[in-house]
Design a protein around this motif. Structure first.
Motif, mmCIF file in Angstrom:
data_model
loop_
_atom_site.group_PDB
_atom_site.id
_atom_site.type_symbol
_atom_site.label_atom_id
_atom_site.label_comp_id
_atom_site.label_asym_id
_atom_site.label_seq_id
_atom_site.Cartn_x
_atom_site.Cartn_y
_atom_site.Cartn_z
ATOM 1 N N VAL A 111 -65.573 84.145 -30.537
ATOM 2 C CA VAL A 111 -66.038 85.270 -29.961
ATOM 3 C C VAL A 111 -65.611 86.651 -30.100
ATOM 4 N N ASP A 112 -66.258 87.691 -30.331
ATOM 5 C CA ASP A 112 -65.894 89.044 -31.251
ATOM 6 C C ASP A 112 -64.895 89.675 -30.277
ATOM 7 N N ALA A 113 -63.648 90.145 -30.895
ATOM 8 C CA ALA A 113 -62.903 90.834 -30.784
ATOM 9 C C ALA A 113 -62.945 92.017 -30.179
ATOM 10 N N ALA A 114 -64.243 92.436 -30.288
ATOM 11 C CA ALA A 114 -64.866 93.919 -30.046
ATOM 12 C C ALA A 114 -65.796 93.557 -28.586
ATOM 13 N N ARG A 115 -65.446 92.273 -28.107
ATOM 14 C CA ARG A 115 -65.115 92.090 -26.606
ATOM 15 C C ARG A 115 -64.696 92.865 -25.633
ATOM 16 N N PHE A 116 -63.048 92.583 -25.857
ATOM 17 C CA PHE A 116 -62.189 92.532 -25.498
ATOM 18 C C PHE A 116 -61.802 93.701 -25.787
ATOM 19 N N GLU A 117 -62.571 95.316 -25.955
ATOM 20 C CA GLU A 117 -61.772 96.418 -26.200
ATOM 21 C C GLU A 117 -61.355 97.226 -25.125
ATOM 22 N N ARG A 118 -62.983 97.003 -24.254
ATOM 23 C CA ARG A 118 -62.584 98.096 -22.983
ATOM 24 C C ARG A 118 -61.566 97.269 -21.905
ATOM 25 N N ILE A 119 -60.880 96.147 -22.365
ATOM 26 C CA ILE A 119 -59.609 95.715 -21.536
ATOM 27 C C ILE A 119 -58.702 96.864 -21.963
ATOM 28 N N GLU A 120 -57.681 97.451 -21.178
ATOM 29 C CA GLU A 120 -56.319 98.290 -21.626
ATOM 30 C C GLU A 120 -55.110 97.411 -21.367
ATOM 31 N N ALA A 121 -54.806 96.269 -22.462
ATOM 32 C CA ALA A 121 -53.390 95.908 -22.327
ATOM 33 C C ALA A 121 -52.196 96.376 -21.462
ATOM 34 N N ALA A 122 -52.091 97.906 -21.872
ATOM 35 C CA ALA A 122 -50.954 98.418 -21.543
ATOM 36 C C ALA A 122 -51.093 98.239 -19.714
ATOM 37 N N ASP A 123 -52.276 98.341 -19.470
ATOM 38 C CA ASP A 123 -52.517 98.442 -17.917
ATOM 39 C C ASP A 123 -52.164 97.170 -16.915
ATOM 40 N N HIS A 124 -52.010 96.036 -17.903
ATOM 41 C CA HIS A 124 -51.754 94.514 -17.678
ATOM 42 C C HIS A 124 -50.261 94.225 -17.516
ATOM 43 N N LEU A 125 -49.749 94.686 -18.418
ATOM 44 C CA LEU A 125 -48.427 94.754 -18.962
ATOM 45 C C LEU A 125 -46.784 94.192 -17.770
ATOM 46 N N GLU A 128 -50.207 89.321 -21.466
ATOM 47 C CA GLU A 128 -50.868 89.698 -22.501
ATOM 48 C C GLU A 128 -52.376 88.393 -23.082
ATOM 49 N N PHE A 129 -52.786 88.959 -23.801
ATOM 50 C CA PHE A 129 -53.936 87.975 -24.170
ATOM 51 C C PHE A 129 -54.207 88.244 -26.178
ATOM 52 N N ARG A 130 -54.830 87.223 -26.726
ATOM 53 C CA ARG A 130 -54.959 86.963 -27.949
ATOM 54 C C ARG A 130 -55.739 86.434 -28.021
ATOM 55 N N LEU A 131 -56.549 86.492 -29.695
ATOM 56 C CA LEU A 131 -57.725 85.157 -29.461
ATOM 57 C C LEU A 131 -57.337 84.970 -30.521
ATOM 58 N N GLY A 132 -57.904 83.526 -30.247
ATOM 59 C CA GLY A 132 -58.133 82.245 -31.353
ATOM 60 C C GLY A 132 -59.221 82.185 -32.160
ATOM 61 N N ASP A 133 -59.082 81.203 -32.872
ATOM 62 C CA ASP A 133 -60.595 80.705 -33.481
ATOM 63 C C ASP A 133 -61.462 79.575 -31.867
ATOM 64 N N ARG A 134 -61.972 80.418 -31.141
ATOM 65 C CA ARG A 134 -62.606 80.093 -30.393
ATOM 66 C C ARG A 134 -62.130 79.376 -28.729
ATOM 67 N N ALA A 135 -61.392 80.273 -28.930
ATOM 68 C CA ALA A 135 -60.122 80.735 -28.480
ATOM 69 C C ALA A 135 -59.770 81.786 -27.400
ATOM 70 N N LEU A 136 -59.152 82.126 -26.660
ATOM 71 C CA LEU A 136 -58.397 82.678 -25.911
ATOM 72 C C LEU A 136 -56.684 82.509 -25.624
ATOM 73 N N TYR A 137 -55.928 82.996 -25.769
ATOM 74 C CA TYR A 137 -54.368 82.630 -25.107
ATOM 75 C C TYR A 137 -54.095 83.669 -24.347
ATOM 76 N N LEU A 138 -53.650 82.661 -23.061
ATOM 77 C CA LEU A 138 -53.459 84.021 -22.343
ATOM 78 C C LEU A 138 -51.754 84.127 -21.474
ATOM 79 N N TYR A 139 -51.159 84.610 -21.691
ATOM 80 C CA TYR A 139 -49.991 84.252 -21.370
ATOM 81 C C TYR A 139 -49.563 84.854 -19.950
ATOM 82 N N ALA A 140 -49.497 84.606 -18.715
ATOM 83 C CA ALA A 140 -49.356 85.546 -17.316
ATOM 84 C C ALA A 140 -47.742 84.711 -16.782
ATOM 85 N N PRO A 141 -47.071 85.499 -16.603
ATOM 86 C CA PRO A 141 -45.528 85.167 -16.068
ATOM 87 C C PRO A 141 -45.568 84.502 -14.717
#
Length: 191
Positions: A111-125, A128-141
């Protein structure tokens, strides 16, 4: 023989798309796979196969599930080495977190990182999320059920036509363990 995990999407949720794990084990055995085991009721199975084609294995399983149960279930199949690499590459301090706070979404293709550019990371602190190899990591405390970021990330428009399924960190680690244990029973497996 290579050890694989089959990740079924959206089964056994609120009584919908019911796939009993005993029947899933039987189905995988009937498909010619060995060392079949399941984990939890949420669509996690491990098995051994001489095939090296994850996409073919997933397509065969999808066809067999639809034939047996009468409804489609998207499936991803990943080998144990990939699962271990995803766990090892986690960009968050997994050892310091509860399993419910960290999730991995596995994608059927890169999945291309550009697909997620419209998500404002600061609005969700602090989420956080990070992309990996055909994977997305989500930290949701506060866990996935209360995560506004998870809702934003799961919008179909972000990954149209791409099979995706998520697992909490406890399940991620258990699948690594189960596929590694299977590899140990088959010396030279995956080589």
């Amino acid at each position: 023989m290579t050890m694989y995990a089959a990740l079924l999407r959206g089964i056994n949720v609120s009584g919908h798309k019911r796939v009993p794990m005993a029947e899933l084990r039987t189905l995988l055995t009937e498909l010619g796979h060995g060392d079949v085991r399941t984990h939890l009721q949420s669509g996690n199975a491990v098995f051994s196969s001489p095939s090296d084609d994850e996409n073919l294995l997933a397509a065969e399983l999808e066809r067999a599930i639809e034939k047996r149960f009468g409804f489609p279930v998207p499936c991803l199949v990943r080998d144990g080495a990939y699962l271990a690499a995803v766990a090892a590459a986690c960009p968050f301090p997994a050892a310091e977190l509860e399993g419910r706070q960290l999730h991995v979404t596995y994608f059927g293709q890169p999945v291309d990182a550009a697909r997620f550019e419209r998500i404002e990371a600061a609005d969700h602190l602090p989420e956080e999320f990070r992309l990996g190899d055909r994977a997305l990591y989500l930290y949701a405390p506060d866990g996935l059920g209360r995560s506004r970021l998870a809702d934003a990330l799961s919008r179909p428009s972000l990954a149209p036509g791409i099979t995706a399924t998520s697992r909490n960190w406890n399940t991620v680690l258990k699948l690594v363990e189960l596929t590694a244990a299977g590899e140990a029973t088959h010396p030279g497996a995956g080589a």
